[in-house]
Scaffold this motif. Structure first.
Motif, short mmCIF file in Angstrom:
data_model
loop_
_atom_site.label_atom_id
_atom_site.label_comp_id
_atom_site.label_asym_id
_atom_site.label_seq_id
_atom_site.Cartn_x
_atom_site.Cartn_y
_atom_site.Cartn_z
N LYS A 1 -1.28 17.90 80.50
CA LYS A 1 -1.58 18.91 79.47
C LYS A 1 -3.08 19.24 79.48
O LYS A 1 -3.49 20.39 79.34
N LYS A 2 -3.88 18.19 79.66
CA LYS A 2 -5.32 18.39 79.64
C LYS A 2 -5.82 19.10 80.91
O LYS A 2 -6.63 20.01 80.86
N LEU A 3 -5.28 18.70 82.04
CA LEU A 3 -5.72 19.28 83.32
C LEU A 3 -5.30 20.74 83.46
O LEU A 3 -5.99 21.53 84.08
N GLN A 4 -4.14 21.09 82.88
CA GLN A 4 -3.60 22.45 83.01
C GLN A 4 -3.46 22.88 84.47
O GLN A 4 -4.02 23.92 84.88
N PRO A 5 -2.73 22.12 85.25
CA PRO A 5 -2.50 22.54 86.65
C PRO A 5 -1.49 23.68 86.70
O PRO A 5 -0.79 23.93 85.71
N GLN A 6 -1.43 24.36 87.84
CA GLN A 6 -0.43 25.42 88.01
C GLN A 6 0.91 24.85 88.46
O GLN A 6 1.95 25.45 88.25
#
Ligand code: SAH
Length: 351
Positions: A223-228
């Motif tokens: 959630k924190k990293l917000q990867p695709q």
């Protein structure tokens, strides 16, 4: 007494849960809760992606590896693997065949192999982008310095896949030798984001020593990293590793985690992995029905496929690429979804 269905509905509405709530869901859900989750996950995926499934062509460029991950069959400590590396010509051949078969993303994955110098990689990336300007190039070659990642990006690489493996540093230390650093791996992911790559991360489900707490931490880290993209699959023991006698992950929990990921991040690219198809004959189909929207068939030359031996009984190691694509097309059709010939970028993506 918490109600898992309420938590699932809250996750769908707010795209967020507290750590304890994830733990509760992961540890306490019933079969019926899972069915409810998958229904919601499909509704959410269809809102953003319709019935489309995106293809990624996986080219396993080398099984030489400097690292020594306890779970991985191509770790450097495994003297019984027959090592190989593909030539530039081999790789370009795989792309050519893949393009004809409808692939618009090529993923070059491998062990951490010093033979693939920056010069060689830059040349390869440029050549692929030159020949197939309508295709995305994805790299999955492990940990590098930011400067090196930048060079590949400048040469035209669009995406990078690097699973964090586990968000918990203590757990990471149980899965890797002491000289491998959790902090460095996580830093790599932030570097990749900062450079501008579309980033994929992920973890194994059911890896040794994993707890519901650790899985909850994986969710919060993502959630924190917000990867695709997030790639998850069950841990599958490999006979010639320190984890040979450990228990593998289950399809049930892998599917549940896929559903949770879809509700937490509705626009995520979520592959239904080969490892899931390995422990369950229709695992990849079930993955699509639990919220996944990507499949990554193997484009490697058949002559090397058995040697890219991450875990035991890996499927699709004997088939020609065309056979794999046809077989997958038929499988996907049984789910009501269909392959779309497209790069399949994340919906929010503008390069
Ligand atoms: N060297 C690259 C690519 C690793 S292989 C890198 O470091 O990113 C791709 C993924 O396979 C790994 O990230 C790991 O999560 C998964 N994998 C390795 N061994 C496995 C096993 N025994 N069971 C299931 N997945 C495994």
């Amino acid at each position: 007494m918490v109600n898992c269905k309420t938590l699932i509905s809250n996750l769908e509405e707010t795209n967020f849960l507290e750590k304890e709530e994830f733990v509760e869901l992961i540890a306490q859900h019933s079969e019926e809760d899972a069915r409810f989750l998958f229904e919601r996950a499909r509704a959410v995926r269809e809102r953003f992606f319709g019935k489309s499934v995106y293809l990624r062509g996986l080219i396993e460029i080398s099984n030489y590896c400097a690292n020594d991950c306890y779970y991985c069959g191509i770790r450097r400590g495994n003297a019984s693997v027959e090592r190989y590396r593909l030539t530039e010509e081999d790789i370009l051949c795989c792309c050519e065949e893949g393009y004809q078969l409808g692939f618009r993303t090529f993923v070059m994955q491998g062990g951490e192999d010093a033979h693939f110098t920056d010069e060689l990689l830059v040349r390869l990336i440029r050549e692929i982008k030159n020949r197939y300007p309508d295709c995305a190039v994805t790299l999955s070659l492990g940990e590098r310095t930011k400067e090196r990642y930048q060079k590949y990006y400048d040469a035209g690489a669009d995406r990078y896949l690097l699973r964090h493996e586990t968000a918990n540093a203590q757990h990471y230390a149980q899965l890797h030798p002491a000289w491998m650093s959790h902090e460095r791996r996580i830093q790599c992911l932030w570097d990749l984001k900062e450079i501008g790559y579309q980033v994929g991360t992920g973890f194994m489900v059911g890896s040794p020593y994993q707890t519901p707490e650790y899985l909850a931490e994986d969710m919060l880290f993502i959630k924190k990293l917000q990867p695709q993209m997030v790639g998850i699959g069950p841990f599958v023991p490999h006979h010639a590793t320190p984890f040979a006698n450990e228990t593998g992950g289950t399809a049930e929990l892998t599917l549940f985690m896929l559903g949770l990921l879809r509700l937490m991040m509705p626009e995520l690219l979520l592959p239904s992995t080969t490892a899931l198809g390995t422990i369950d004959k229709t695992g990849r189909e079930k993955g699509l029905l639990a919220g996944a929207n990507v499949v990554m068939p193997n484009l490697s030359p058949v002559s090397v496929r058995k040697k890219y031996d991450l875990y035991d009984n890996k499927i699709c190691t004997g088939d020609e690429s065309a056979q794999c694509v046809n077989c997958l097309g038929v499988r996907i059709a049984t789910t009501g979804y269909q392959v779309e010939v497209a790069r399949g970028d994340a919906p929010d993506w503008r390069r």
